[in-house]
Write a protein that holds these residues in place. Structure first.
Motif, short mmCIF file in Angstrom:
data_model
loop_
_atom_site.label_atom_id
_atom_site.label_comp_id
_atom_site.label_asym_id
_atom_site.label_seq_id
_atom_site.Cartn_x
_atom_site.Cartn_y
_atom_site.Cartn_z
N LYS A 1 -68.31 8.06 -32.27
CA LYS A 1 -69.67 8.59 -32.37
C LYS A 1 -69.74 9.65 -33.47
O LYS A 1 -68.98 10.61 -33.48
N ASP B 1 -71.05 5.97 -38.74
CA ASP B 1 -71.99 5.82 -37.64
C ASP B 1 -73.29 6.45 -38.11
O ASP B 1 -73.50 7.65 -37.95
N TYR C 1 -75.61 8.85 -35.66
CA TYR C 1 -75.19 10.18 -35.22
C TYR C 1 -74.42 10.96 -36.30
O TYR C 1 -73.80 11.97 -35.99
#
Length: 249
Positions: free
Chosen positions: A109, A139, A142
């Motif tokens: 993440k 990613d 995020y």
């Protein structure tokens, strides 16, 4: 009811078999990760990752030293928690000029990593990114704001050079993406999940101008070579690779 059950059971096996065949065909990969299909072998593809070791790779400018890169469960994993081994970019022992490279990747993440091409090693070069153009692995959702707001920092871009926000569509963190890099006569094309995300001609006036406008223009040898090593970035974020295959053109 018994008759219906028998018919259903008899039909299930062919349906499952067809489903498995379609999965193999549509995915374009062998049924088992980190293996070649017979067609791929005939076409000249070779594995860059054998699924169980880091054979064929070493740490940039440091050779075969214990590193944070591990082969676990058929995945090449950069473990950010490692404290008893060397952190650094992982580079191929071999060098490549014209080639096609495919690979699957997933990231933590908010994670950030990359794959470099045409990387040069030696005392004159302190990092892989000093010479090698990078396919950004990110990613998007995020990531830090400085990456989300810059198309050349999004997944699939030539990092800090050029990118396409409309085509940068990585799947959510922790899930597998599929990428492809092709270099032929200095023309480099990046794909992410089947979409072209960047295309450049190394050495062209347009390329030189794009590089000069970013931070990578501070490295005099960046993007100059049209051959070199493939490198995987250790960006202190957890990242995984599998099905890494390359074909010389």
């Amino acid at each position: 009811m018994k008759t219906f059950a028998r018919i259903t059971k008899r039909m299930a096996l062919p349906v499952l078999a067809i489903g498995s065949l379609l999965w193999i065909t549509c995915s374009g990969t062998a049924e088992r990760p980190n293996t070649l299909t017979s067609q791929e072998a005939e076409e000249g593809w070779t594995l860059l990752f054998d699924g169980h070791s880091t054979a064929g790779w070493h740490i940039f400018n440091q050779g075969k030293v214990p590193s944070a890169w591990r082969a676990v469960n058929g995945e090449l994993w950069c473990d950010p928690q490692v404290t008893d081994a060397v952190h650094g970019d992982l580079v191929t022992d071999s060098t490549y000029t014209d080639f096609e490279l495919v690979f699957d990747w997933k990231i933590a993440k908010g994670g950030n990593s990359g794959v470099f091409i045409n990387v040069q090693e030696g005392p004159a070069y302190g990092t892989a990114y000093a010479t090698g153009p990078e396919m950004q692995l990110l990613d998007n959702e995020y990531a830090e704001e400085r990456h989300r707001s810059n198309p050349s920092h999004l997944a699939g871009s030539v990092y800090d050079v050029v990118g396409d926000a409309e085509q940068s569509k990585p799947v959510p963190f922790g899930q597998w993406n599929h990428s492809r890099i092709r270099q032929k006569d200095g023309k480099v094309t990046f794909w992410l999940n089947g979409q072209v995300t960047a295309e450049v001609q190394l050495g062209s006036e347009a390329w030189t101008g794009l590089v000069a406008t970013g931070n990578l223009g501070n490295f005099p040898e960046f993007g100059k070579a049209k051959q070199g090593r493939i490198a995987l970035q250790d960006h202190t974020d957890e990242v995984f690779f599998r099905n890494m295959k390359i074909k010389r053109l």
